[in-house]
Design a protein around this motif. Structure first.
Motif, PDB file in Angstrom:
ATOM      1  N   SER A 103     -24.429 -18.309 -54.106  1.00 21.55           N
ATOM      2  CA  SER A 103     -24.775 -17.583 -55.331  1.00 21.55           C
ATOM      3  C   SER A 103     -24.561 -18.417 -56.586  1.00 21.55           C
ATOM      4  CB  SER A 103     -23.953 -16.292 -55.422  1.00 21.55           C
ATOM      5  OG  SER A 103     -24.212 -15.440 -54.324  1.00 21.55           O
ATOM      6  N   GLY A 104     -24.613 -19.746 -56.447  1.00 17.26           N
ATOM      7  CA  GLY A 104     -24.443 -20.620 -57.599  1.00 17.26           C
ATOM      8  C   GLY A 104     -23.080 -21.290 -57.597  1.00 17.26           C
ATOM      9  N   ILE A 105     -22.710 -21.843 -58.743  1.00  9.26           N
ATOM     10  CA  ILE A 105     -21.403 -22.481 -58.884  1.00  9.26           C
ATOM     11  C   ILE A 105     -20.380 -21.416 -59.237  1.00  9.26           C
ATOM     12  CG2 ILE A 105     -20.044 -24.164 -60.160  1.00  9.26           C
ATOM     13  CD1 ILE A 105     -22.115 -25.475 -58.428  1.00  9.26           C
ATOM     14  N   GLU A 113     -25.390 -28.663 -70.383  1.00 12.86           N
ATOM     15  CA  GLU A 113     -24.866 -27.602 -69.540  1.00 12.86           C
ATOM     16  C   GLU A 113     -25.591 -26.288 -69.779  1.00 12.86           C
ATOM     17  OE1 GLU A 113     -23.056 -28.603 -67.342  1.00 12.86           O
ATOM     18  OE2 GLU A 113     -21.580 -30.055 -68.005  1.00 12.86           O
ATOM     19  N   LEU A 114     -25.935 -25.598 -68.694  1.00  9.62           N
ATOM     20  CA  LEU A 114     -26.489 -24.246 -68.737  1.00  9.62           C
ATOM     21  C   LEU A 114     -25.625 -23.348 -67.857  1.00  9.62           C
ATOM     22  CD1 LEU A 114     -30.366 -24.747 -68.456  1.00  9.62           C
ATOM     23  CD2 LEU A 114     -28.978 -24.525 -70.518  1.00  9.62           C
ATOM     24  N   THR A 115     -25.091 -22.281 -68.424  1.00  7.71           N
ATOM     25  CA  THR A 115     -24.220 -21.384 -67.677  1.00  7.71           C
ATOM     26  C   THR A 115     -24.974 -20.603 -66.596  1.00  7.71           C
ATOM     27  OG1 THR A 115     -24.537 -19.781 -69.474  1.00  7.71           O
ATOM     28  CG2 THR A 115     -22.521 -21.082 -69.509  1.00  7.71           C
ATOM     29  N   LEU A 116     -26.298 -20.692 -66.606  1.00  6.79           N
ATOM     30  CA  LEU A 116     -27.101 -20.035 -65.576  1.00  6.79           C
ATOM     31  C   LEU A 116     -26.630 -20.393 -64.165  1.00  6.79           C
ATOM     32  CD1 LEU A 116     -29.630 -18.604 -64.391  1.00  6.79           C
ATOM     33  CD2 LEU A 116     -30.897 -20.708 -64.835  1.00  6.79           C
ATOM     34  N   SER A 162     -28.856 -17.166 -54.182  1.00  4.28           N
ATOM     35  CA  SER A 162     -29.636 -17.504 -55.379  1.00  4.28           C
ATOM     36  C   SER A 162     -29.427 -18.942 -55.834  1.00  4.28           C
ATOM     37  CB  SER A 162     -29.270 -16.557 -56.529  1.00  4.28           C
ATOM     38  OG  SER A 162     -27.880 -16.642 -56.846  1.00  4.28           O
ATOM     39  N   LEU A 163     -28.661 -19.723 -55.069  1.00  5.70           N
ATOM     40  CA  LEU A 163     -28.388 -21.102 -55.493  1.00  5.70           C
ATOM     41  C   LEU A 163     -29.672 -21.897 -55.661  1.00  5.70           C
ATOM     42  CD1 LEU A 163     -26.396 -23.382 -56.114  1.00  5.70           C
ATOM     43  CD2 LEU A 163     -26.272 -23.850 -53.658  1.00  5.70           C
ATOM     44  N   GLU A 164     -30.599 -21.765 -54.718  1.00  2.00           N
ATOM     45  CA  GLU A 164     -31.840 -22.529 -54.791  1.00  2.00           C
ATOM     46  C   GLU A 164     -32.640 -22.167 -56.040  1.00  2.00           C
ATOM     47  OE1 GLU A 164     -35.766 -23.614 -52.041  1.00  2.00           O
ATOM     48  OE2 GLU A 164     -34.174 -22.310 -51.263  1.00  2.00           O
ATOM     49  N   THR A 165     -32.700 -20.876 -56.354  1.00  2.00           N
ATOM     50  CA  THR A 165     -33.391 -20.430 -57.563  1.00  2.00           C
ATOM     51  C   THR A 165     -32.773 -21.049 -58.808  1.00  2.00           C
ATOM     52  OG1 THR A 165     -34.083 -18.325 -56.603  1.00  2.00           O
ATOM     53  CG2 THR A 165     -33.916 -18.421 -59.000  1.00  2.00           C
ATOM     54  N   ARG A 166     -31.466 -20.998 -58.887  1.00  2.00           N
ATOM     55  CA  ARG A 166     -30.755 -21.524 -60.058  1.00  2.00           C
ATOM     56  C   ARG A 166     -30.981 -23.033 -60.203  1.00  2.00           C
ATOM     57  NH1 ARG A 166     -25.968 -17.864 -61.141  1.00  2.00           N
ATOM     58  NH2 ARG A 166     -26.157 -16.131 -59.679  1.00  2.00           N
ATOM     59  N   VAL A 167     -30.880 -23.741 -59.068  1.00  2.00           N
ATOM     60  CA  VAL A 167     -31.064 -25.195 -59.102  1.00  2.00           C
ATOM     61  C   VAL A 167     -32.476 -25.550 -59.543  1.00  2.00           C
ATOM     62  CG1 VAL A 167     -31.162 -27.274 -57.668  1.00  2.00           C
ATOM     63  CG2 VAL A 167     -29.252 -25.679 -57.430  1.00  2.00           C
TER      64      VAL A 167
END
Length: 398
Positions: free
Chosen positions: A264-266, A198-201, A96-101
């Protein structure tokens, strides 16, 4: 000779490019998403959003964490609509990293724009007078990055000098302000916009024993600060002078606090040791900072305090170690209560709260002249800035 003339011009410019006085904070702006979550409701919200209601023991633990956090509410961009549109965010088996970015690439600069416009309005000069931009975020994984987007949104000059700070975490605001200080003092007339958003998403995850403390603390927000030396007499109003700055890394603590990009994100790691590590090292950091300005025996209760509220335990430990009077960290505790920990952006909120409290005091003679800013981040890193109240300085004739 042309060469000699050119050299003379360069030498002359070098002699006059520095400011006469210290860098000062000239304006502050803050912003948050619209979505507000009460801390008492957060465990229900979080476990419902991640479809993890069956993890009853973990949910009860999060409720206890939230109850003891000193936080009343937080602002969070993520909501059910985003999860419905992007279910991969709560499925740890699906990248899901691409979605989040994709989401934060738009929303992080947009939130920063809101904070920056407030700071620019308070400053009273056009955005085109900004010469430098420093943008700090842990939410950026793309170039061109948020600094360029913010410059475009604000209509800054194409020649504005941009710097992006990535993954500095909670110390990002302190690091950005230190860089702004160096730029302002070494480039006469420079006006630096510091933006932290900053967004915790980007690091949101399903419940995990090792991460629920962080999920129970962090919120979303943006802070903007305009920094410049030698304020002009025709409208600029210095709020805080930044007299000296330093950065200290606590050796052997790289394991205690960090972030890592994954599919899956950071993924963030926050050890329960962090408050104790800060407590054990804060006194020496402060002594070193004040010795650099000639104060070898500071009375900590004579200062005003702008401390990043990384969590209630961090504030409690600093207060205990330095034997501070209970109200000394009131601004930091108020920000923690109203917003939670917004990582690097939080220090702008603390400075803003300090400024508001100072303006309400009727007797300016009683206001502390000297103060300190502290921010903590991966490393474990401690950012320290010795501050001075320009109003008290003027009243005392210094």
């Amino acid at each position: 000779m042309p060469g000699a003339t050119t050299a003379a011009i360069v030498d002359s410019r070098r002699c006059t490019q520095h400011s006469e006085g210290p860098a000062t904070v000239l304006a502050i702006g803050t912003a948050n998403p619209e979505n507000i979550i009460l801390q008492d409701d957060f465990a229900d919200y979080y476990f419902g959003l991640t479809k993890s209601e069956h993890l009853t023991e973990l949910k009860d633990k999060m409720k206890r964490i939230c109850h003891k956090s000193g936080i009343e509410k937080r602002y969070i961009h993520l909501n059910t609509e985003i999860i419905h549109a992007h279910p991969e965010i709560i499925d740890k088996h699906v990248p899901s990293l691409e979605t989040r970015v994709d989401i934060v690439a738009t929303e992080v600069p947009k939130l920063a724009e809101s904070a920056a416009r407030k700071a620019i309005a308070e400053w009273g000069r056009p955005a085109t007078d900004i010469t430098h931009l420093i943008f700090s975020t842990y939410s950026g994984c793309r170039a061109p990055s948020a600094d360029l987007q913010l410059a475009s949104l604000l209509g800054l000059r194409p020649s504005v000098s941009r710097t992006i700070l990535s993954l500095h975490g909670c110390s990002g605001g302190g690091r950005a302000l230190q860089l702004a200080k160096e730029i302002a003092e070494n480039n006469r007339g420079a006006r630096v916009l510091v933006a932290c958003s900053e967004l915790t998403l980007i690091c949101f995850s399903t419940p995990d024993e090792s991460k629920i403390v962080g999920h129970g603390l962090f919120g979303d927000g943006a802070g903007a600060v305009i920094v410049g030396a030698d304020p002009s007499a025709d409208g600029e109003h210095p709020l805080f002078e930044m007299v000296a700055a330093s950065q200290t890394m606590i050796p052997g603590t790289e394991h205690a606090l960090g972030m890592q990009a994954t599919s899956s994100g950071i993924d963030f790691h926050l050890s329960i040791q962090v408050p104790t590590l800060i407590k054990d090292n804060i006194h020496q950091c402060l002594l070193d900072a004040f010795r650099s300005v000639g104060n070898t025996d500071p009375n900590w209760n004579d200062l005003f305090w702008a401390v990043h509220p990384g969590g209630r335990a961090i504030l409690d430990n600093i207060e205990d170690k330095l034997q501070l009077q209970p109200w000394k960290l009131a601004a930091s505790r108020q920000v923690l209560s109203e917003y939670g920990n917004m990582s690097g952006a939080t220090i702008a909120f603390v400075l803003d709260e300090l400024r508001r409290r100072r303006e309400k005091e009727e007797d300016m003679q009683q206001q502390p002249e000297w103060g300190v800013l502290l921010a903590f981040g991966p490393g474990v890193t401690i950012e320290t800035i010795v501050l001075r109240n320009p109003l008290s300085r003027g009243l005392k004739g210094n």
